[in-house]
Write a protein that holds these residues in place. Structure first.
Motif, PDB file in Angstrom:
ATOM      1  N   GLY A  48     -60.543 -14.491  58.510  1.00  9.11           N
ATOM      2  CA  GLY A  48     -60.146 -13.472  59.210  1.00  9.11           C
ATOM      3  C   GLY A  48     -58.666 -13.406  59.602  1.00  9.11           C
ATOM      4  N   HIS A  49     -58.501 -12.275  60.252  1.00 11.10           N
ATOM      5  CA  HIS A  49     -57.091 -12.446  60.364  1.00 11.10           C
ATOM      6  C   HIS A  49     -57.417 -13.304  61.891  1.00 11.10           C
ATOM      7  CE1 HIS A  49     -53.410 -10.964  62.180  1.00 11.10           C
ATOM      8  NE2 HIS A  49     -53.896 -10.768  63.498  1.00 11.10           N
ATOM      9  N   ILE A  50     -56.486 -14.218  62.632  1.00  5.43           N
ATOM     10  CA  ILE A  50     -56.492 -14.613  64.050  1.00  5.43           C
ATOM     11  C   ILE A  50     -55.240 -14.851  64.583  1.00  5.43           C
ATOM     12  CG2 ILE A  50     -56.654 -17.368  64.078  1.00  5.43           C
ATOM     13  CD1 ILE A  50     -58.464 -17.696  62.301  1.00  5.43           C
ATOM     14  N   ASP A  51     -54.683 -14.462  65.729  1.00  4.53           N
ATOM     15  CA  ASP A  51     -53.736 -14.112  66.262  1.00  4.53           C
ATOM     16  C   ASP A  51     -53.943 -15.604  67.007  1.00  4.53           C
ATOM     17  OD1 ASP A  51     -52.062 -13.609  69.006  1.00  4.53           O
ATOM     18  OD2 ASP A  51     -53.375 -11.756  68.587  1.00  4.53           O
ATOM     19  N   GLY A  52     -52.432 -15.644  66.500  1.00  7.32           N
ATOM     20  CA  GLY A  52     -52.527 -17.131  66.337  1.00  7.32           C
ATOM     21  C   GLY A  52     -52.229 -17.711  68.400  1.00  7.32           C
TER      22      GLY A  52
END
Length: 100
Positions: free
Chosen positions: A10-14
């Motif tokens: 999924g979208h991962i906020d680094g």
């Protein structure tokens, strides 16, 4: 209590991932298929990666293979999702708390 950080797809906020990693004392880091891409981009080397690896980028896989990570690969046709397999894996390893 032994606790794990499990990164799934999924979208991962680094920045959020890096902050969570740095502000907690995790006993075990597990990358789950596409979640390994976020670990790679954040510069976090997991203890292991798991999944059928249909979502991991080649650059991420190559990077982790060269870093001594345990690699647990499953067939694409299976009865469980990669995340379900990862949770079972962590339970068998004796981890008592999992941050996903």
């Amino acid at each position: 209590m032994k606790k794990a950080l499990m990164i799934t797809g999924g979208h991962i906020d680094g920045l959020l991932l890096k902050s969570a990693y740095e502000s907690n004392a995790f006993d075990y880091i597990l990358g789950v298929d596409g979640g390994c891409n976020g670990l790679y981009l954040s510069g976090i080397i997991p203890d292991a990666i798991i999944g059928d690896f249909d979502s991991i980028e080649k650059v991420s896989m190559d990077y982790f293979q060269g870093r001594g990570c345990e690699i647990i690969q499953y067939e694409k046709k299976k009865d469980f999702t990669d995340t379900e397999l990862a949770i079972g894996y962590l339970i068998k390893k004796g981890l008592e708390s999992v941050h996903i």
